[in-house]
Design a protein around this motif. Structure first.
Motif, PDB file in Angstrom:
ATOM      1  N   GLY A 106       0.817  -1.204   0.000  1.00 23.45           N
ATOM      2  CA  GLY A 106       0.000   0.000   0.000  1.00 23.45           C
ATOM      3  C   GLY A 106       0.853   1.256   0.000  1.00 23.45           C
ATOM      4  O   GLY A 106       0.536   2.239  -0.681  1.00 23.45           O
ATOM      5  N   PHE A 107       1.953   1.221   0.754  1.00 22.64           N
ATOM      6  CA  PHE A 107       2.861   2.366   0.794  1.00 22.64           C
ATOM      7  C   PHE A 107       3.517   2.568  -0.570  1.00 22.64           C
ATOM      8  O   PHE A 107       3.610   3.702  -1.067  1.00 22.64           O
ATOM      9  CB  PHE A 107       3.928   2.148   1.869  1.00 22.64           C
ATOM     10  N   LEU A 108       3.959   1.487  -1.183  1.00 20.77           N
ATOM     11  CA  LEU A 108       4.592   1.588  -2.503  1.00 20.77           C
ATOM     12  C   LEU A 108       3.627   2.177  -3.520  1.00 20.77           C
ATOM     13  O   LEU A 108       3.997   3.033  -4.341  1.00 20.77           O
ATOM     14  CB  LEU A 108       5.055   0.204  -2.970  1.00 20.77           C
ATOM     15  N   GLU A 109       2.387   1.738  -3.462  1.00 22.99           N
ATOM     16  CA  GLU A 109       1.389   2.226  -4.421  1.00 22.99           C
ATOM     17  C   GLU A 109       1.091   3.703  -4.189  1.00 22.99           C
ATOM     18  O   GLU A 109       1.001   4.486  -5.138  1.00 22.99           O
ATOM     19  CB  GLU A 109       0.110   1.399  -4.297  1.00 22.99           C
ATOM     20  N   LYS A 110       0.945   4.095  -2.919  1.00 23.34           N
ATOM     21  CA  LYS A 110       0.605   5.486  -2.612  1.00 23.34           C
ATOM     22  C   LYS A 110       1.663   6.452  -3.119  1.00 23.34           C
ATOM     23  O   LYS A 110       1.329   7.544  -3.628  1.00 23.34           O
ATOM     24  CB  LYS A 110       0.428   5.650  -1.100  1.00 23.34           C
ATOM     25  N   TYR A 111       2.933   6.081  -3.024  1.00 21.67           N
ATOM     26  CA  TYR A 111       4.017   6.981  -3.404  1.00 21.67           C
ATOM     27  C   TYR A 111       4.662   6.607  -4.748  1.00 21.67           C
ATOM     28  O   TYR A 111       5.719   7.136  -5.087  1.00 21.67           O
ATOM     29  CB  TYR A 111       5.059   7.040  -2.290  1.00 21.67           C
ATOM     30  N   ASP A 112       3.993   5.721  -5.471  1.00 21.73           N
ATOM     31  CA  ASP A 112       4.452   5.329  -6.808  1.00 21.73           C
ATOM     32  C   ASP A 112       5.915   4.890  -6.790  1.00 21.73           C
ATOM     33  O   ASP A 112       6.754   5.363  -7.553  1.00 21.73           O
ATOM     34  CB  ASP A 112       4.267   6.499  -7.786  1.00 21.73           C
ATOM     35  N   LEU A 113       6.212   3.957  -5.871  1.00 19.38           N
ATOM     36  CA  LEU A 113       7.574   3.444  -5.716  1.00 19.38           C
ATOM     37  C   LEU A 113       7.697   2.079  -6.382  1.00 19.38           C
ATOM     38  O   LEU A 113       6.761   1.277  -6.341  1.00 19.38           O
ATOM     39  CB  LEU A 113       7.918   3.320  -4.224  1.00 19.38           C
ATOM     40  N   PRO A 114       8.845   1.791  -6.984  1.00 18.98           N
ATOM     41  CA  PRO A 114       9.032   0.489  -7.645  1.00 18.98           C
ATOM     42  C   PRO A 114       9.058  -0.647  -6.631  1.00 18.98           C
ATOM     43  O   PRO A 114       9.740  -0.561  -5.606  1.00 18.98           O
ATOM     44  CB  PRO A 114      10.375   0.635  -8.361  1.00 18.98           C
ATOM     45  N   LEU A 128       6.844   4.528   6.097  1.00 22.67           N
ATOM     46  CA  LEU A 128       8.095   4.622   5.327  1.00 22.67           C
ATOM     47  C   LEU A 128       9.184   3.781   5.986  1.00 22.67           C
ATOM     48  O   LEU A 128       9.853   2.973   5.315  1.00 22.67           O
ATOM     49  CB  LEU A 128       8.521   6.088   5.234  1.00 22.67           C
ATOM     50  N   MET A 129       9.369   3.957   7.282  1.00 17.49           N
ATOM     51  CA  MET A 129      10.420   3.220   7.986  1.00 17.49           C
ATOM     52  C   MET A 129      10.198   1.713   7.895  1.00 17.49           C
ATOM     53  O   MET A 129      11.141   0.943   7.675  1.00 17.49           O
ATOM     54  CB  MET A 129      10.459   3.637   9.451  1.00 17.49           C
ATOM     55  N   ALA A 130       8.946   1.296   8.081  1.00 20.06           N
ATOM     56  CA  ALA A 130       8.645  -0.137   8.057  1.00 20.06           C
ATOM     57  C   ALA A 130       8.849  -0.735   6.666  1.00 20.06           C
ATOM     58  O   ALA A 130       9.177  -1.919   6.546  1.00 20.06           O
ATOM     59  CB  ALA A 130       7.208  -0.367   8.523  1.00 20.06           C
ATOM     60  N   ALA A 131       8.671   0.080   5.632  1.00 18.22           N
ATOM     61  CA  ALA A 131       8.813  -0.419   4.266  1.00 18.22           C
ATOM     62  C   ALA A 131      10.267  -0.582   3.848  1.00 18.22           C
ATOM     63  O   ALA A 131      10.574  -1.321   2.899  1.00 18.22           O
ATOM     64  CB  ALA A 131       8.107   0.530   3.295  1.00 18.22           C
ATOM     65  N   CYS A 132      11.185   0.078   4.563  1.00 15.86           N
ATOM     66  CA  CYS A 132      12.593   0.063   4.161  1.00 15.86           C
ATOM     67  C   CYS A 132      13.250  -1.291   4.431  1.00 15.86           C
ATOM     68  O   CYS A 132      12.979  -1.945   5.437  1.00 15.86           O
ATOM     69  CB  CYS A 132      13.365   1.155   4.908  1.00 15.86           C
TER      70      CYS A 132
END
Length: 400
Positions: free
Chosen positions: A190-198, A276-280
């Motif tokens: 969900g975080f990747l999608e929200k911020y358009d991250l690969p 953000l931190m958890a996604a890293c």
């Protein structure tokens, strides 16, 4: 209203007791805001004022002096801001003399707050010290001063209670407030999608602190390390730089982010900090509360810090007995995350340590298992509500 006569007015219109909250740094501002909300949920008639930042303001506290103006570390840095420090102290002491709060709540920030505690003692104002200074780590002689000036002390680490007891003082252990606040609101996808991250790139956090001096000192080195990491990696990476509400984006751009965007996939993100931190997959972080936040979120981390040379030399004299400087390792009493201090903080060394914690699956699993044990050491949740209960006890005892 507890401890007083009943009023026919609704709670919001009653002239309730005044409580003063003083926080001096971003983490104290956050924890103070959560405490303020816990207080007002049960006792909305209580009027809150003091020193802090945007978090305390948002929680309904009348902020008399912006803590960001004096939130500095080190002897040299404090001297540069001495005028602001003296102004803040004068404003808060005047508040205590003229409006006579029923209670003074101090949050960490000992060099400043202990002076206020002494003034409160002279004025007969009870003092609750919430988030006791880390006297167990350095300047342990302060425990006597805190015990003398504070009517109650709320500690957030389980072993702090035993430390105070050894010195003859009774304190209340309330648990660590980060256990209540460090939570995610979305999945990694969900975080990747929200911020358009690969989705197929490793995500690396770049977290250089929240003070101007930290950012100017550490961010250029962190970004140079990121460039080395990318150059030596076999796959493209995305680097995430969270911007705290107290940090202007221009400051980040000025100290390397603008130039780094030419060579890195660098994203400055203004919100969803914990997501953000958890996604890293890994992070480079300045020493401070953020390292504990990353540990709670189980993100492999390299911690680094640099001080003004004079501040560093003085600090080494005061804390020669300490094996570690990061909160994570101090609490665990072992090295969980690699620490780089002063001259060790170089792009090459940071790059090597980051490679070790991100690229080695065995190292990652071991670090995450250590983080899980660390969370058990931190104890139970509910620190804000438990501390609010202490506030009510102290107000009741004073008949307020």
């Amino acid at each position: 209203m507890r401890g007083g006569s009943k009023s026919s007015l609704p709670p919001s219109e009653q002239a309730g007791p005044r409580v003063m909250i003083v926080a001096g740094e971003a983490s104290g501002d956050l924890h103070g805001a959560n405490l303020a909300r816990a207080i007002q949920r049960e006792r909305p008639e209580i009027r809150l004022s003091g020193m802090g930042g945007d978090e305390l303001r948002a929680a309904g506290v009348e902020v008399l002096f912006d803590a960001a103006r004096i939130a500095v570390v080190g002897v040299v840095e404090v001297l540069h801001h001495l005028g602001d420090v003296l102004r803040a102290r004068k404003i808060l002491i005047t508040e205590m003399k003229e409006r006579r709060p029923a209670l003074l709540i101090l949050i960490d920030f000992p060099d400043f707050n202990l002076l206020l505690a002494a003034q409160a003692r002279k004025l007969g104002i009870p003092v609750l010290y919430y988030i006791s200074p880390q006297v167990w780590a350095w300047r342990s002689g302060r425990v006597k001063k805190i015990g003398r000036l504070a009517d109650r002390v709320a500690t957030i680490l389980p072993f702090e209670q035993a430390f105070y007891r050894r010195h003859g003082y009774r304190v209340d252990y309330v648990g660590h407030p980060l256990l209540d606040t460090v939570t995610t609101t979305m999945s990694r996808d969900g975080f990747l999608e929200k911020y358009d991250l690969p989705g197929d790139h490793p995500l690396i956090g770049i977290i250089p602190g929240s003070r101007r001096k930290e950012i100017s000192t550490l961010l250029p080195i962190f970004l140079s390390a990121a460039e080395r990491y990318q150059a030596e990696s076999s796959h493209p990476c995305t680097f995430l730089l969270p911007r705290a509400s107290t940090v202007d984006q221009e400051l980040l751009l000025e100290h390397g982010a603008a130039q780094a965007k030419n060579s890195l996939d660098l994203r400055i993100i203004d919100s969803d900090r914990y997501d953000l931190m958890a996604a890293c997959d890994g992070a480079i972080a300045a020493s401070g509360t953020v390292t504990l936040e990353l540990a709670i979120l189980e993100t492999p981390t390299v911690v680094a810090y640099r001080l003004a040379p004079l501040t560093y030399r003085l600090g080494r004299l005061l804390i020669r007995h300490l094996r570690f400087f990061s909160l994570v390792n101090l609490i665990a009493e072992q090295e969980i995350i690699p620490e780089l201090l002063q001259d060790e903080v170089t792009p090459g060394r940071l790059c090597r340590e980051l490679q070790a914690v991100v690229d080695s699956e065995q190292r990652r699993k071991s670090m995450i298992a250590d983080f899980q044990r660390l969370k058990e050491l931190l104890g139970s949740s509910g620190a804000s509500s438990k501390t609010a209960a202490l506030v009510f006890e102290m107000l009741d005892a004073a008949g307020r």
